[in-house]
Design a protein around this motif. Structure first.
Motif, mmCIF file in Angstrom:
data_model
loop_
_atom_site.group_PDB
_atom_site.id
_atom_site.type_symbol
_atom_site.label_atom_id
_atom_site.label_comp_id
_atom_site.label_asym_id
_atom_site.label_seq_id
_atom_site.Cartn_x
_atom_site.Cartn_y
_atom_site.Cartn_z
ATOM 1 N N HIS A 60 -6.903 5.564 -2.786
ATOM 2 C CA HIS A 60 -7.006 4.261 -3.438
ATOM 3 C C HIS A 60 -6.287 3.216 -2.586
ATOM 4 O O HIS A 60 -5.463 3.540 -1.757
ATOM 5 C CB HIS A 60 -6.428 4.300 -4.861
ATOM 6 C CG HIS A 60 -4.985 4.668 -4.916
ATOM 7 N ND1 HIS A 60 -4.539 5.980 -4.898
ATOM 8 C CD2 HIS A 60 -3.864 3.899 -4.954
ATOM 9 C CE1 HIS A 60 -3.218 6.000 -4.937
ATOM 10 N NE2 HIS A 60 -2.787 4.750 -4.971
ATOM 11 N N VAL A 68 -3.867 -0.160 -2.307
ATOM 12 C CA VAL A 68 -2.755 -0.802 -3.006
ATOM 13 C C VAL A 68 -2.485 -2.128 -2.314
ATOM 14 O O VAL A 68 -2.288 -2.170 -1.097
ATOM 15 C CB VAL A 68 -1.485 0.085 -2.978
ATOM 16 C CG1 VAL A 68 -0.300 -0.665 -3.576
ATOM 17 C CG2 VAL A 68 -1.733 1.391 -3.715
ATOM 18 N N HIS A 100 -3.692 4.936 0.157
ATOM 19 C CA HIS A 100 -2.879 6.050 -0.327
ATOM 20 C C HIS A 100 -3.789 7.129 -0.883
ATOM 21 O O HIS A 100 -4.803 6.820 -1.527
ATOM 22 C CB HIS A 100 -1.909 5.556 -1.407
ATOM 23 C CG HIS A 100 -1.031 4.459 -0.918
ATOM 24 N ND1 HIS A 100 0.181 4.690 -0.312
ATOM 25 C CD2 HIS A 100 -1.205 3.114 -0.905
ATOM 26 C CE1 HIS A 100 0.710 3.542 0.045
ATOM 27 N NE2 HIS A 100 -0.114 2.569 -0.301
#
Length: 163
Positions: A80, A82, A94
């Motif tokens: 995902h 961030v 990440h």
């Protein structure tokens, strides 16, 4: 002995490539997706999350190909994005725990086999192997870094032209 060691390194690289391809194919990933995921995991392990730009440079992908790979990996639940709290324009990548679980399930049996191999070596022998492999990885990385950015896509034939 030097030739045999080089042959074994080539055989390892070939087997590792085949294993990476099997992992990618078995999980609906492109080969570059698997390489990207590994780069993200490695960077996080080293305490340095990658931005999409650094990921592209690490894996050798264009900006568009990097975005497509990250989109696929995100959609499949492997990683995902961030957004940085200080600089909202900066995004880091990440891994997701579920994606890491998939990797552990696939590569865990291999890790156990390698642990079994390492158990047959003394600590001094393991230190020698670690030093050798570190130097080999560094040599390959330095060689790759010195390559021209645009390599020909086809190997020359016996006549000297592209195949």
């Amino acid at each position: 002995m030097r030739e045999r060691i080089v042959e074994l390194l080539q055989a390892y690289a070939d087997e590792a490539g085949r294993l990476g391809h099997a992992f990618a194919a078995g999980h609906g990933l492109h080969r570059t997706d698997a390489a990207a995921l590994l780069a993200v995991l490695r960077a996080e392990r080293d305490g340095d999350a990658l931005t999409p730009g650094r990921l592209g440079a690490e894996v050798g992908l264009s900006s568009g190909a990097t975005t497509a790979a990250v989109d696929r990996l995100e959609r499949l639940g492997h990683l995902h994005r961030v957004r940085d709290e200080v600089d909202r324009r900066r995004v880091t990548l990440h891994h997701d725990p579920a994606g890491a679980d998939v990797g552990r399930a696939f590569f865990g049996p291999l890790a156990a086999r390698i642990d079994g191999v390492l158990a047959t070596y003394s600590e001094d022998e393991q230190a020698l192997v670690e030093r050798f492999l570190t130097q080999v990885v560094d040599a390959v990385a330095h060689h790759r870094a010195e390559l021209p950015t645009a390599l020909p896509t086809a190997l020359p034939t016996a006549e000297g032209g592209p195949s």
